[in-house]
Design a protein around this motif. Structure first.
Motif, mmCIF file in Angstrom:
data_model
loop_
_atom_site.group_PDB
_atom_site.id
_atom_site.type_symbol
_atom_site.label_atom_id
_atom_site.label_comp_id
_atom_site.label_asym_id
_atom_site.label_seq_id
_atom_site.Cartn_x
_atom_site.Cartn_y
_atom_site.Cartn_z
ATOM 1 N N ALA A 10 26.807 121.297 -28.372
ATOM 2 C CA ALA A 10 26.864 122.599 -29.044
ATOM 3 C C ALA A 10 28.008 123.440 -28.492
ATOM 4 C CB ALA A 10 25.546 123.340 -28.822
ATOM 5 N N ASP A 11 28.309 124.510 -29.221
ATOM 6 C CA ASP A 11 29.214 125.545 -28.735
ATOM 7 C C ASP A 11 28.365 126.452 -27.840
ATOM 8 O OD1 ASP A 11 30.677 127.847 -28.348
ATOM 9 O OD2 ASP A 11 31.235 128.083 -30.456
ATOM 10 N N CYS A 153 25.299 121.712 -21.791
ATOM 11 C CA CYS A 153 25.839 121.957 -23.128
ATOM 12 C C CYS A 153 27.149 121.212 -23.276
ATOM 13 C CB CYS A 153 26.028 123.456 -23.349
ATOM 14 S SG CYS A 153 26.653 123.801 -25.001
HETATM 15 P P1 ADP Z 1 38.155 123.455 -17.144
HETATM 16 O O1 ADP Z 1 39.404 124.291 -16.965
HETATM 17 O O2 ADP Z 1 37.093 123.772 -16.122
HETATM 18 O O3 ADP Z 1 38.457 122.001 -17.256
HETATM 19 P P2 ADP Z 1 37.786 123.688 -20.050
HETATM 20 O O4 ADP Z 1 37.322 124.882 -20.803
HETATM 21 O O5 ADP Z 1 39.201 123.238 -20.287
HETATM 22 O O6 ADP Z 1 37.512 124.023 -18.498
HETATM 23 O O7 ADP Z 1 36.817 122.475 -20.341
HETATM 24 C C1 ADP Z 1 35.533 122.340 -19.781
HETATM 25 C C2 ADP Z 1 34.615 121.655 -20.770
HETATM 26 O O8 ADP Z 1 34.169 122.615 -21.732
HETATM 27 C C3 ADP Z 1 35.270 120.529 -21.587
HETATM 28 O O9 ADP Z 1 34.364 119.441 -21.607
HETATM 29 C C4 ADP Z 1 35.439 121.137 -22.962
HETATM 30 O O10 ADP Z 1 35.366 120.155 -23.985
HETATM 31 C C5 ADP Z 1 34.227 122.043 -23.024
HETATM 32 N N1 ADP Z 1 34.264 123.141 -24.001
HETATM 33 C C6 ADP Z 1 35.328 123.762 -24.571
HETATM 34 N N2 ADP Z 1 34.914 124.744 -25.407
HETATM 35 C C7 ADP Z 1 33.543 124.739 -25.349
HETATM 36 C C8 ADP Z 1 32.509 125.501 -25.996
HETATM 37 N N3 ADP Z 1 32.796 126.489 -26.854
HETATM 38 N N4 ADP Z 1 31.216 125.210 -25.698
HETATM 39 C C9 ADP Z 1 30.895 124.227 -24.820
HETATM 40 N N5 ADP Z 1 31.814 123.479 -24.177
HETATM 41 C C10 ADP Z 1 33.123 123.722 -24.445
#
Ligand code: ADP
Length: 172
Positions: A10-11, A153
């Motif tokens: 999910a988001d 999530c």
């Molecule tokens: P980091 O810099 O800690 O690596 P990121 O945001 O680039 O953080 O990615 C962390 C994880 O969050 C990844 O697995 C990415 O696919 C996931 N992700 C990105 N957007 C969302 C969202 N809206 N909801 C849940 N997970 C998300």
């Protein structure tokens, strides 16, 4: 009653839980990925609040209100940037999960959702991050009986399947 652990795809910004965890950067002033999504959904009040926090060290956690999010709070933590796994990355990733849970319990929160911290831009291999996250959560929950539910999530079906099978192994 032991806490429920589940994996969903999910988001994270759509979840109505006591706290969602943000995989933030050291400034806490917004970024891409899940951080950007959380700031967009929470509204500009979140960034204004984060300006008062003086950033966050890697592996630590800080709490804010959820503002326009359905979640009541955001717990911001900063995951390690993956280099080769020999620079303390596993301990720092585990610390993110542990400190976020501790902060949730101290704040009287019972339900919390985590994204897959560090596995996006920070480059932590997802197959190594998942067991590290699960182990840290399981160990910390043993000390924090007030936490009722932890949601992993995930942002892809593949990741959700990985967490689901690990949950079964870890809880067996
Ligand atoms: P980091 O810099 O800690 O690596 P990121 O945001 O680039 O953080 O990615 C962390 C994880 O969050 C990844 O697995 C990415 O696919 C996931 N992700 C990105 N957007 C969302 C969202 N809206 N909801 C849940 N997970 C998300």
């Amino acid at each position: 009653m032991p806490a429920t652990l589940r994996a969903i795809c999910a988001d994270i910004t759509t979840l109505s839980v006591d706290a969602i965890v943000n995989a933030a950067n050291n400034t806490l002033l917004g970024g891409g990925g899940v951080d950007g999504a959380i700031h967009r959904a929470a509204g500009p009040e979140l960034l204004a609040y984060c300006h008062t926090l003086n950033g966050c060290a890697t592996g630590e956690a800080k709490i804010t209100p959820g503002f326009r999010l359905p979640a009541r709070h955001v717990i911001h933590t900063v995951g390690p940037v993956w280099r080769d796994g020999k620079h303390g990355e596993p301990a720092l990733l585990a610390a993110c999960y542990r400190h976020a849970l501790k902060l949730a319990a101290q704040s009287g929160l019972e339900t919390i959702a985590f994204p897959c911290i560090s596995t996006g831009v920070y480059g932590y291999p997802p197959d190594l991050a998942a067991p590290c996250a699960l182990r840290a959560v399981r160990e910390e929950l043993a000390r924090l009986p007030s936490i009722r539910e932890v949601i992993f999530c995930c942002f892809s079906e593949e990741e959700r399947t990985r967490y689901e099978s690990l949950c079964e192994i870890f809880l067996a």
